[in-house]
Write a protein that holds these residues in place. Sequence first.
Motif, PDB file in Angstrom:
ATOM      1  N   PHE A 272      52.482  55.166  60.086  1.00 40.23           N
ATOM      2  CA  PHE A 272      51.545  56.063  59.401  1.00 40.23           C
ATOM      3  C   PHE A 272      50.339  55.344  58.786  1.00 40.23           C
ATOM      4  O   PHE A 272      49.359  55.975  58.433  1.00 40.23           O
ATOM      5  CB  PHE A 272      52.268  56.870  58.324  1.00 40.23           C
ATOM      6  N   GLY A 273      50.460  54.025  58.592  1.00 38.02           N
ATOM      7  CA  GLY A 273      49.359  53.268  58.003  1.00 38.02           C
ATOM      8  C   GLY A 273      49.521  53.088  56.497  1.00 38.02           C
ATOM      9  O   GLY A 273      50.269  53.804  55.841  1.00 38.02           O
ATOM     10  N   GLN A 274      48.780  52.132  55.965  1.00 41.76           N
ATOM     11  CA  GLN A 274      48.864  51.771  54.551  1.00 41.76           C
ATOM     12  C   GLN A 274      48.438  52.887  53.606  1.00 41.76           C
ATOM     13  O   GLN A 274      48.961  53.008  52.512  1.00 41.76           O
ATOM     14  CB  GLN A 274      47.978  50.547  54.277  1.00 41.76           C
ATOM     15  N   ALA A 275      47.461  53.697  54.009  1.00 36.35           N
ATOM     16  CA  ALA A 275      46.887  54.690  53.091  1.00 36.35           C
ATOM     17  C   ALA A 275      47.636  56.016  53.104  1.00 36.35           C
ATOM     18  O   ALA A 275      47.351  56.886  52.280  1.00 36.35           O
ATOM     19  CB  ALA A 275      45.416  54.931  53.440  1.00 36.35           C
ATOM     20  N   HIS A 276      48.606  56.178  53.988  1.00 34.05           N
ATOM     21  CA  HIS A 276      49.341  57.444  54.069  1.00 34.05           C
ATOM     22  C   HIS A 276      50.119  57.673  52.774  1.00 34.05           C
ATOM     23  O   HIS A 276      50.725  56.734  52.228  1.00 34.05           O
ATOM     24  CB  HIS A 276      50.301  57.408  55.263  1.00 34.05           C
ATOM     25  N   PRO A 277      50.117  58.900  52.245  1.00 31.25           N
ATOM     26  CA  PRO A 277      50.830  59.172  50.984  1.00 31.25           C
ATOM     27  C   PRO A 277      52.314  58.804  51.033  1.00 31.25           C
ATOM     28  O   PRO A 277      52.857  58.301  50.044  1.00 31.25           O
ATOM     29  CB  PRO A 277      50.648  60.676  50.778  1.00 31.25           C
ATOM     30  N   GLY A 278      52.956  59.007  52.171  1.00 29.31           N
ATOM     31  CA  GLY A 278      54.365  58.632  52.301  1.00 29.31           C
ATOM     32  C   GLY A 278      54.568  57.135  52.217  1.00 29.31           C
ATOM     33  O   GLY A 278      55.561  56.658  51.656  1.00 29.31           O
ATOM     34  N   THR A 279      53.617  56.381  52.757  1.00 26.70           N
ATOM     35  CA  THR A 279      53.684  54.922  52.684  1.00 26.70           C
ATOM     36  C   THR A 279      53.482  54.452  51.246  1.00 26.70           C
ATOM     37  O   THR A 279      54.217  53.587  50.752  1.00 26.70           O
ATOM     38  CB  THR A 279      52.616  54.281  53.594  1.00 26.70           C
ATOM     39  N   VAL A 280      52.521  55.037  50.570  1.00 28.58           N
ATOM     40  CA  VAL A 280      52.249  54.669  49.174  1.00 28.58           C
ATOM     41  C   VAL A 280      53.475  54.959  48.308  1.00 28.58           C
ATOM     42  O   VAL A 280      53.875  54.130  47.480  1.00 28.58           O
ATOM     43  CB  VAL A 280      51.000  55.420  48.651  1.00 28.58           C
ATOM     44  N   THR A 281      54.082  56.112  48.507  1.00 30.97           N
ATOM     45  CA  THR A 281      55.292  56.475  47.755  1.00 30.97           C
ATOM     46  C   THR A 281      56.427  55.506  48.060  1.00 30.97           C
ATOM     47  O   THR A 281      57.152  55.070  47.154  1.00 30.97           O
ATOM     48  CB  THR A 281      55.707  57.920  48.075  1.00 30.97           C
ATOM     49  N   ALA A 282      56.595  55.157  49.329  1.00 37.86           N
ATOM     50  CA  ALA A 282      57.657  54.219  49.714  1.00 37.86           C
ATOM     51  C   ALA A 282      57.431  52.853  49.081  1.00 37.86           C
ATOM     52  O   ALA A 282      58.385  52.224  48.597  1.00 37.86           O
ATOM     53  CB  ALA A 282      57.720  54.103  51.238  1.00 37.86           C
ATOM     54  N   GLU A 283      56.196  52.394  49.073  1.00 42.32           N
ATOM     55  CA  GLU A 283      55.896  51.098  48.450  1.00 42.32           C
ATOM     56  C   GLU A 283      56.195  51.118  46.955  1.00 42.32           C
ATOM     57  O   GLU A 283      56.712  50.147  46.397  1.00 42.32           O
ATOM     58  CB  GLU A 283      54.433  50.720  48.698  1.00 42.32           C
ATOM     59  N   ARG A 284      55.890  52.228  46.315  1.00 37.71           N
ATOM     60  CA  ARG A 284      56.153  52.355  44.877  1.00 37.71           C
ATOM     61  C   ARG A 284      57.661  52.327  44.608  1.00 37.71           C
ATOM     62  O   ARG A 284      58.130  51.625  43.701  1.00 37.71           O
ATOM     63  CB  ARG A 284      55.530  53.657  44.361  1.00 37.71           C
ATOM     64  N   LEU A 285      58.432  53.078  45.398  1.00 34.00           N
ATOM     65  CA  LEU A 285      59.882  53.093  45.218  1.00 34.00           C
ATOM     66  C   LEU A 285      60.474  51.722  45.515  1.00 34.00           C
ATOM     67  O   LEU A 285      61.386  51.268  44.813  1.00 34.00           O
ATOM     68  CB  LEU A 285      60.525  54.176  46.094  1.00 34.00           C
ATOM     69  N   LEU A 286      59.967  51.052  46.529  1.00 30.84           N
ATOM     70  CA  LEU A 286      60.429  49.699  46.835  1.00 30.84           C
ATOM     71  C   LEU A 286      60.215  48.775  45.642  1.00 30.84           C
ATOM     72  O   LEU A 286      61.099  47.998  45.280  1.00 30.84           O
ATOM     73  CB  LEU A 286      59.704  49.157  48.073  1.00 30.84           C
ATOM     74  N   SER A 287      59.078  48.881  44.997  1.00 26.17           N
ATOM     75  CA  SER A 287      58.799  48.055  43.814  1.00 26.17           C
ATOM     76  C   SER A 287      59.773  48.350  42.679  1.00 26.17           C
ATOM     77  O   SER A 287      60.257  47.430  42.006  1.00 26.17           O
ATOM     78  CB  SER A 287      57.370  48.292  43.323  1.00 26.17           C
ATOM     79  N   VAL A 288      60.083  49.613  42.471  1.00 28.10           N
ATOM     80  CA  VAL A 288      61.029  49.995  41.414  1.00 28.10           C
ATOM     81  C   VAL A 288      62.406  49.411  41.711  1.00 28.10           C
ATOM     82  O   VAL A 288      63.077  48.873  40.822  1.00 28.10           O
ATOM     83  CB  VAL A 288      61.095  51.533  41.269  1.00 28.10           C
ATOM     84  N   ILE A 289      62.830  49.498  42.956  1.00 31.43           N
ATOM     85  CA  ILE A 289      64.148  48.966  43.329  1.00 31.43           C
ATOM     86  C   ILE A 289      64.167  47.447  43.178  1.00 31.43           C
ATOM     87  O   ILE A 289      65.167  46.875  42.718  1.00 31.43           O
ATOM     88  CB  ILE A 289      64.525  49.425  44.753  1.00 31.43           C
ATOM     89  N   GLN A 290      63.085  46.781  43.519  1.00 29.62           N
ATOM     90  CA  GLN A 290      63.012  45.329  43.327  1.00 29.62           C
ATOM     91  C   GLN A 290      63.155  44.960  41.850  1.00 29.62           C
ATOM     92  O   GLN A 290      63.830  43.986  41.508  1.00 29.62           O
ATOM     93  CB  GLN A 290      61.698  44.788  43.898  1.00 29.62           C
ATOM     94  N   VAL A 291      62.541  45.742  40.975  1.00 32.68           N
ATOM     95  CA  VAL A 291      62.668  45.511  39.534  1.00 32.68           C
ATOM     96  C   VAL A 291      64.118  45.703  39.111  1.00 32.68           C
ATOM     97  O   VAL A 291      64.660  44.920  38.323  1.00 32.68           O
ATOM     98  CB  VAL A 291      61.729  46.445  38.741  1.00 32.68           C
ATOM     99  N   LYS A 292      64.768  46.731  39.630  1.00 29.28           N
ATOM    100  CA  LYS A 292      66.171  46.987  39.268  1.00 29.28           C
ATOM    101  C   LYS A 292      67.070  45.843  39.701  1.00 29.28           C
ATOM    102  O   LYS A 292      68.039  45.524  39.018  1.00 29.28           O
ATOM    103  CB  LYS A 292      66.647  48.293  39.894  1.00 29.28           C
ATOM    104  N   LEU A 293      66.744  45.226  40.815  1.00 31.65           N
ATOM    105  CA  LEU A 293      67.532  44.092  41.274  1.00 31.65           C
ATOM    106  C   LEU A 293      67.355  42.899  40.347  1.00 31.65           C
ATOM    107  O   LEU A 293      68.282  42.133  40.123  1.00 31.65           O
ATOM    108  CB  LEU A 293      67.131  43.726  42.710  1.00 31.65           C
ATOM    109  N   MET A 294      66.177  42.766  39.765  1.00 32.46           N
ATOM    110  CA  MET A 294      65.892  41.668  38.839  1.00 32.46           C
ATOM    111  C   MET A 294      66.341  41.975  37.411  1.00 32.46           C
ATOM    112  O   MET A 294      66.497  41.068  36.608  1.00 32.46           O
ATOM    113  CB  MET A 294      64.386  41.376  38.833  1.00 32.46           C
ATOM    114  N   TYR A 295      66.554  43.237  37.084  1.00 29.73           N
ATOM    115  CA  TYR A 295      66.841  43.638  35.709  1.00 29.73           C
ATOM    116  C   TYR A 295      68.014  42.895  35.078  1.00 29.73           C
ATOM    117  O   TYR A 295      67.891  42.423  33.951  1.00 29.73           O
ATOM    118  CB  TYR A 295      67.057  45.145  35.625  1.00 29.73           C
TER     119      TYR A 295
END
Length: 165
Positions: free
Chosen positions: A133-156
């Motif tokens: 879908f590409g970098q600017a697609h809303p689904g991609t942006v949402t997925a990147e945001r959720l990925l970041s949250v999960i990465q933080v949870k792994l580090m928590y």
Amino acid sequence: RHDEALVIRREVYDIMLDWLGISNGDTIGNGCNLAISLALQGLYDEAIPLLNELLPVARRSLGLNHDFTLNVGSNLAESLSNNPKRMSDAHSNSHQSVPQCQEACFLIPDTDDDVVEALGLMQDVTLRRQQVFGQAHPGTVTAERLLSVIQVKLMYPIVARALRA
């Protein structure tokens, strides 16, 4: 009204299962919507098994890069990483000592296995969304945001231990 919506979503999903079968894209999409409603009401013990059932079916029936398949994967990852019934006392106590992290990280599951599984799913979903879908697609942006949250949870847990030391 959420309870009413959940009843309707269950009925629609059951009808679609009977008429169209689990491999149909519309059935998969409605099953994913049902799982989202379950998770939003804290019913992770129902949402996670449903999403675990739907994901291999969606991959097989719709393909790895189909939007519904990617939605099922990201919703499973989010449910695994947000399931409060898997929170331990240690995590609950560390939330009290770091309240601002609780707001940023949402809920921290008890087992790193859940977060690791969620991380793997979200890495796959995010990469596929970027490629298809590409970098600017809303689904991609949402997925990147959720990925970041999960990465933080792994580090928590590491951060919480360091703050308590």
